[in-house]
Design a protein around this motif. Sequence first.
Motif, PDB file in Angstrom:
ATOM      1  N   GLU A  22       0.812  -1.204   0.000  1.00  4.15           N
ATOM      2  CA  GLU A  22       0.000   0.000   0.000  1.00  4.15           C
ATOM      3  C   GLU A  22       0.858   1.272   0.000  1.00  4.15           C
ATOM      4  OE1 GLU A  22      -0.408  -1.985   4.108  1.00  4.15           O
ATOM      5  OE2 GLU A  22      -0.289  -2.552   1.999  1.00  4.15           O
ATOM      6  N   TYR A  23       2.126   1.147   0.398  1.00  5.29           N
ATOM      7  CA  TYR A  23       3.043   2.297   0.350  1.00  5.29           C
ATOM      8  C   TYR A  23       4.140   2.118  -0.694  1.00  5.29           C
ATOM      9  CZ  TYR A  23       0.915   3.509   4.816  1.00  5.29           C
ATOM     10  OH  TYR A  23       0.038   3.829   5.788  1.00  5.29           O
ATOM     11  N   PHE A  24       3.970   1.109  -1.513  1.00  7.81           N
ATOM     12  CA  PHE A  24       5.064   0.771  -2.434  1.00  7.81           C
ATOM     13  C   PHE A  24       5.389   1.946  -3.362  1.00  7.81           C
ATOM     14  CE2 PHE A  24       6.360  -0.584  -6.654  1.00  7.81           C
ATOM     15  CZ  PHE A  24       7.580  -1.175  -6.341  1.00  7.81           C
ATOM     16  N   ARG A  25       6.667   2.172  -3.466  1.00  6.59           N
ATOM     17  CA  ARG A  25       7.156   3.147  -4.436  1.00  6.59           C
ATOM     18  C   ARG A  25       8.652   2.906  -4.658  1.00  6.59           C
ATOM     19  NH1 ARG A  25       6.038   8.809  -1.926  1.00  6.59           N
ATOM     20  NH2 ARG A  25       4.141   7.744  -1.280  1.00  6.59           N
ATOM     21  N   LEU A  26       9.141   3.358  -5.772  1.00 11.52           N
ATOM     22  CA  LEU A  26      10.578   3.306  -6.109  1.00 11.52           C
ATOM     23  C   LEU A  26      11.149   4.710  -5.918  1.00 11.52           C
ATOM     24  CD1 LEU A  26      13.088   1.899  -7.277  1.00 11.52           C
ATOM     25  CD2 LEU A  26      12.293   2.571  -9.538  1.00 11.52           C
ATOM     26  N   VAL A  27      12.088   4.819  -5.003  1.00 11.40           N
ATOM     27  CA  VAL A  27      12.685   6.114  -4.674  1.00 11.40           C
ATOM     28  C   VAL A  27      14.080   6.164  -5.274  1.00 11.40           C
ATOM     29  CG1 VAL A  27      13.336   7.705  -2.856  1.00 11.40           C
ATOM     30  CG2 VAL A  27      11.366   6.189  -2.543  1.00 11.40           C
ATOM     31  N   LYS A  28      14.315   7.157  -6.092  1.00  8.47           N
ATOM     32  CA  LYS A  28      15.647   7.346  -6.675  1.00  8.47           C
ATOM     33  C   LYS A  28      16.346   8.433  -5.854  1.00  8.47           C
ATOM     34  CE  LYS A  28      14.618   5.764 -11.316  1.00  8.47           C
ATOM     35  NZ  LYS A  28      15.580   4.657 -11.219  1.00  8.47           N
ATOM     36  N   VAL A  29      17.435   8.011  -5.216  1.00  4.50           N
ATOM     37  CA  VAL A  29      18.173   8.901  -4.316  1.00  4.50           C
ATOM     38  C   VAL A  29      19.453   9.334  -5.007  1.00  4.50           C
ATOM     39  CG1 VAL A  29      19.257   9.140  -2.066  1.00  4.50           C
ATOM     40  CG2 VAL A  29      17.214   7.715  -2.313  1.00  4.50           C
ATOM     41  N   LYS A  30      19.640  10.638  -5.097  1.00 10.54           N
ATOM     42  CA  LYS A  30      20.878  11.201  -5.643  1.00 10.54           C
ATOM     43  C   LYS A  30      21.650  11.856  -4.498  1.00 10.54           C
ATOM     44  CE  LYS A  30      19.035  12.258 -10.241  1.00 10.54           C
ATOM     45  NZ  LYS A  30      18.829  13.331 -11.251  1.00 10.54           N
ATOM     46  N   ILE A  31      22.891  11.441  -4.355  1.00  7.05           N
ATOM     47  CA  ILE A  31      23.754  11.999  -3.296  1.00  7.05           C
ATOM     48  C   ILE A  31      24.929  12.685  -3.979  1.00  7.05           C
ATOM     49  CG2 ILE A  31      25.126  11.518  -1.239  1.00  7.05           C
ATOM     50  CD1 ILE A  31      23.505   8.970  -0.860  1.00  7.05           C
ATOM     51  N   ALA A  32      24.968  14.004  -3.881  1.00  4.01           N
ATOM     52  CA  ALA A  32      26.072  14.778  -4.471  1.00  4.01           C
ATOM     53  C   ALA A  32      27.222  14.827  -3.476  1.00  4.01           C
ATOM     54  CB  ALA A  32      25.601  16.189  -4.809  1.00  4.01           C
ATOM     55  N   ILE A  33      28.404  14.448  -3.941  1.00  2.00           N
ATOM     56  CA  ILE A  33      29.604  14.432  -3.102  1.00  2.00           C
ATOM     57  C   ILE A  33      30.318  15.769  -3.276  1.00  2.00           C
ATOM     58  CG2 ILE A  33      31.681  13.181  -2.483  1.00  2.00           C
ATOM     59  CD1 ILE A  33      29.056  11.615  -2.211  1.00  2.00           C
ATOM     60  N   ARG A  34      30.364  16.540  -2.192  1.00  2.00           N
ATOM     61  CA  ARG A  34      31.035  17.851  -2.235  1.00  2.00           C
ATOM     62  C   ARG A  34      32.542  17.680  -2.032  1.00  2.00           C
ATOM     63  NH1 ARG A  34      26.445  19.431   0.994  1.00  2.00           N
ATOM     64  NH2 ARG A  34      27.733  19.158   2.857  1.00  2.00           N
ATOM     65  N   ASP A  35      33.274  18.443  -2.772  1.00  2.00           N
ATOM     66  CA  ASP A  35      34.733  18.377  -2.704  1.00  2.00           C
ATOM     67  C   ASP A  35      35.245  19.128  -1.483  1.00  2.00           C
ATOM     68  OD1 ASP A  35      37.355  17.771  -3.678  1.00  2.00           O
ATOM     69  OD2 ASP A  35      37.520  19.851  -4.300  1.00  2.00           O
ATOM     70  N   VAL A  36      36.277  18.560  -0.824  1.00  6.84           N
ATOM     71  CA  VAL A  36      37.016  19.260   0.226  1.00  6.84           C
ATOM     72  C   VAL A  36      38.475  19.325  -0.202  1.00  6.84           C
ATOM     73  CG1 VAL A  36      35.457  18.534   2.060  1.00  6.84           C
ATOM     74  CG2 VAL A  36      37.448  17.139   1.541  1.00  6.84           C
ATOM     75  N   ASN A  37      39.187  20.283   0.348  1.00  9.99           N
ATOM     76  CA  ASN A  37      40.580  20.498  -0.066  1.00  9.99           C
ATOM     77  C   ASN A  37      41.481  19.502   0.653  1.00  9.99           C
ATOM     78  OD1 ASN A  37      42.695  21.705  -1.431  1.00  9.99           O
ATOM     79  ND2 ASN A  37      43.072  23.194   0.180  1.00  9.99           N
ATOM     80  N   ASP A  38      41.514  18.255   0.140  1.00 10.76           N
ATOM     81  CA  ASP A  38      42.323  17.210   0.761  1.00 10.76           C
ATOM     82  C   ASP A  38      43.476  16.761  -0.124  1.00 10.76           C
ATOM     83  OD1 ASP A  38      40.672  16.115  -1.132  1.00 10.76           O
ATOM     84  OD2 ASP A  38      40.176  14.309  -0.003  1.00 10.76           O
ATOM     85  N   ASN A  39      43.750  17.485  -1.187  1.00 15.74           N
ATOM     86  CA  ASN A  39      44.863  17.139  -2.071  1.00 15.74           C
ATOM     87  C   ASN A  39      45.675  18.393  -2.361  1.00 15.74           C
ATOM     88  OD1 ASN A  39      44.439  14.168  -3.123  1.00 15.74           O
ATOM     89  ND2 ASN A  39      42.424  15.133  -3.131  1.00 15.74           N
ATOM     90  N   ALA A  40      46.971  18.268  -2.248  1.00 10.08           N
ATOM     91  CA  ALA A  40      47.880  19.373  -2.565  1.00 10.08           C
ATOM     92  C   ALA A  40      48.244  19.330  -4.037  1.00 10.08           C
ATOM     93  CB  ALA A  40      49.136  19.291  -1.701  1.00 10.08           C
ATOM     94  N   PRO A  41      48.505  20.484  -4.649  1.00 11.39           N
ATOM     95  CA  PRO A  41      48.971  20.476  -6.037  1.00 11.39           C
ATOM     96  C   PRO A  41      50.259  19.667  -6.164  1.00 11.39           C
ATOM     97  CG  PRO A  41      48.376  22.700  -5.349  1.00 11.39           C
ATOM     98  CD  PRO A  41      48.355  21.852  -4.121  1.00 11.39           C
ATOM     99  N   ARG A  42      50.409  18.993  -7.303  1.00 15.13           N
ATOM    100  CA  ARG A  42      51.598  18.173  -7.522  1.00 15.13           C
ATOM    101  C   ARG A  42      52.036  18.302  -8.976  1.00 15.13           C
ATOM    102  NH1 ARG A  42      52.574  13.044  -9.313  1.00 15.13           N
ATOM    103  NH2 ARG A  42      50.342  12.691  -9.575  1.00 15.13           N
ATOM    104  N   PHE A  43      53.310  18.612  -9.174  1.00  9.32           N
ATOM    105  CA  PHE A  43      53.852  18.707 -10.513  1.00  9.32           C
ATOM    106  C   PHE A  43      54.135  17.293 -11.043  1.00  9.32           C
ATOM    107  CE2 PHE A  43      54.656  22.938  -8.946  1.00  9.32           C
ATOM    108  CZ  PHE A  43      54.454  23.739 -10.066  1.00  9.32           C
ATOM    109  N   PRO A  44      53.884  17.039 -12.321  1.00 10.96           N
ATOM    110  CA  PRO A  44      54.137  15.686 -12.856  1.00 10.96           C
ATOM    111  C   PRO A  44      55.612  15.320 -12.887  1.00 10.96           C
ATOM    112  CG  PRO A  44      53.493  17.211 -14.616  1.00 10.96           C
ATOM    113  CD  PRO A  44      53.283  17.933 -13.327  1.00 10.96           C
ATOM    114  N   VAL A  45      56.491  16.291 -12.894  1.00  5.61           N
ATOM    115  CA  VAL A  45      57.939  16.040 -12.849  1.00  5.61           C
ATOM    116  C   VAL A  45      58.527  16.890 -11.732  1.00  5.61           C
ATOM    117  CG1 VAL A  45      58.146  15.410 -15.281  1.00  5.61           C
ATOM    118  CG2 VAL A  45      58.372  17.792 -14.622  1.00  5.61           C
ATOM    119  N   SER A  46      59.592  16.408 -11.155  1.00  8.96           N
ATOM    120  CA  SER A  46      60.219  17.143 -10.052  1.00  8.96           C
ATOM    121  C   SER A  46      61.190  18.219 -10.539  1.00  8.96           C
ATOM    122  CB  SER A  46      60.956  16.164  -9.126  1.00  8.96           C
ATOM    123  OG  SER A  46      61.973  15.488  -9.831  1.00  8.96           O
TER     124      SER A  46
END
Length: 898
Positions: free
Chosen positions: A135-159
């Motif tokens: 009697e309550y049946f339904r299909l719920v589509k849940v979207k979860i947006a992942i917010r970015d946090v500053n957890d990575n430092a810039p890195r040059f591909p060569v030293s």
Amino acid sequence: HLLLFLLFVGPFNCFASYSRATELFYSLNEGLPAGVLIGSLARDLRLPMAGGQHPATLQPPLSFTLASHGLGGQYVQLDNCSGELHTSAMEIDREALCVESSEAPIFGGSAAVSSSSLSSESCLLLLDVLVLPQEYFRLVKVKIAIRDVNDNAPRFPVSHIHLSVPENAPVNTRLAIEHPALDPDMGTNGVQTYHLQDNYGVFTLDVEENESGERTPYLIVMGALDRETQEEYVTVIIAEDGGTPPLVGSATLTIGISDINDNCPHFNNSQLNVTLYGNSSLGTHVATVHAVDMDLGSNARVTYSYSQKVPQPSRDLFHLNESTGTITLSTKVNGDTPKLHRLIILGNGPGCIPAVITVLVTIIKVMMRPPEVIPRFIANEVEGVVYLKEMEPINTPIAFFTIKDPDEKYKVSCYLDGDGPFRLSPYKPYNNEYLLETTKPLDYETQQLYEISVVAWNSEGFHVNKIIKVQVLDDNDNSPVFSEQLIELSIEENNVPNAFLTKLHATDADSGERGQVSYFLGPDAPSYFALDKTTGVLTVSTQLDREEKEKYRYTVKAVDSGFPARESIATVTVTVLDKNDNSPRFINKDFSFFVPENFPGFGEIGVISVTDADAGQNGWVALSVLNGSDIFVIDTGKGVLRAKVSLDREQQSSYILWIEAVDGGDPALSSTAKITILLLDINDNPPLVLFPQSNMSYLLVLPSTLPGSPITEVYAVDKDTGMNAVIAYSIIGRRGPRPESFRIDPKTGNITLEESLMQNDYGLYRLLVKVSDHGSPEPLHSTVMVNLFVNDTVSNESYIESLLRKEPDISIEEKQPQISIEPTHKKMESASCMPTLVALSIISLGSVALVTGMGIYICLRKGKKHHRADENLEVQIPLNGRINLHMLEKIPMEISNI
């Protein structure tokens, strides 16, 4: 089963299902721990829950289920009853889930949902949730947006980034840096700016952003460059993101200044004067000119040529090498040759005006022929160059020289001109023969090339010299040399595997392969140290433990590539520095101390021994009492346990303490130990008489009492233990008609009738009983008065009480009771033991029968007289055995000592 059910009923209610499809949108930061609430489906869908406003009986329980457990389902936990979504134990890393913003979202359900309406930087987890019952049946589509946090430092591909700039680059020249820094974070958390650590006042950086949002750094020239002044700039380029706080990454930037042809050749002198003898032979060296160009490579290439002003005869007489600038005599000088020649020489560079130098050659005509110097080489000689190995022995012959006058008119002499370990001496017995030889061993590492001249002159002063070049050949005569013979290193324990220790450096003065050095560990080096044979980098492959071994000492070898190879040895010492990785350790987990009671306050109870395998501050241990600190205290340095007050065993016989040991590390480590303190008894309590309870009580003894019958007993206890609590009873004072009629058992305190009572034995008997313990060093005692009234009845109680109130006139007998505490075993002959054993057995049987009969008789009399217990002062006690104090529940009275 749920999926089969849905497949079965799907065709019948598909319209209802689609019409009841719902979409929910949530957002959360990446990197959150497990258990963080994302959202409540029941609340957000406004579904009725059991226990709400409507009766629970009318509402079937809701059920929330993920349609399928895909990748997205790993990062969330769905409560099937409440519909609450929480983060799971698997941490969400936005950069791992969504490597590029254009990638598809991560699905946790069975169907895909387009994200075209979302931002290009969105990273989504998509879940399909089924809500039941029907009697309550339904299909719920849940979207979860992942917010970015500053957890990575810039890195040059060569030293290390290399950039080339021409030295004539104008100001504001822009050059793109081909290796910009990368930052997995998005938006402002990505790379925002670049700057140089040192711009040398001639460079700066600018950042350009293209249509896709990529930022490229550009190097801008801000000042004039000159390769001849500085050909290279080395700095550090730093990339910084826009997070709070910002994170940075760096790389080494080398800016090379490329050469352009902005310098021309020039001579240091404008004119050179040279004198040449007319009899000089062909090929005689006349002069050498040299022009300098400050540029590099082909831009610095200089060629030499004669000016058009030089006449052809001079050109024919003197040859000019266009590459080296060397002028030599090319034809013989004759009488028609001019005495003065002006040679104008040009130094030519690419795209430059030639430099000019003038060489004036003056020819001196000679009428005689010069002396001749004829060499005959013994050592290896190629085109006038003699090759000698270093370390050749002293007096090694090089060449013979024959000196003569071609006209045989003049006397000719010779000598050796030039520096070096050489000697030219006459070779006798021949005339005009000279031997050139060495005077000491040659050393390639000191000097590789010698140039000497054999000069001959005649009596007319005419000189001729023969130039000889001696090239020293290298030999493997030098061992590698370490920069330090003792290499002292240190590393903190618990290091990462393959940790870098140092880079060894040894030099070998030999040349070529003989000077190439390889590095090896000595045989005494532990297996977990590694040494790169080519680079000399020393590493340790495993974690080191200072507590296992604090210092390593071993040898390393530097071996060259000569044949035979030569080597040298250095000593390496590695000191392992301490980290606080060991907790304090007690010598025992449990400590027990036995302390006599009444021990003086702050006296030493015992020493708690604790160690810490760490060193220095990390190994310093402080002790403290966790419980009982109001009574006990511990010396934190020495571990001495003391009691603040005197301890009484009778109040508390033992104490259990917990001692904590804390080291001085940061953070500190600790451990605990259990301390049991047992108080040893000392004789500080006299026996306490529990019965009789008063010196004024009395007992009626019938004259018909049989001898040996128990009359009463004295019962006492001692709060001490052991021998201090062993009690002995004795009668030390008697008064009565025949006081010796009663005796007391020294062990049990039972008082028995010794003899039959006669008519004249009636009356009051007063026995002063001494109750003494066996304490050491001096026993303690108490006394009690036992009153026995011998008569058939008690007709006048007041009379007896008056007698009891009178002070008895009793003489005290100081006779110690003899109690055998422990049986003494003696060796006896079997013949003497047998009669004794038989007698004792008969007496024991008789005593048992007598005591049994008396017990029955007394019990019968007790039953008859029980109703008179309150009227008489008589106290009823059991005659055999000790009184159970817990059953009597009597309050003991303290009786003063006599």
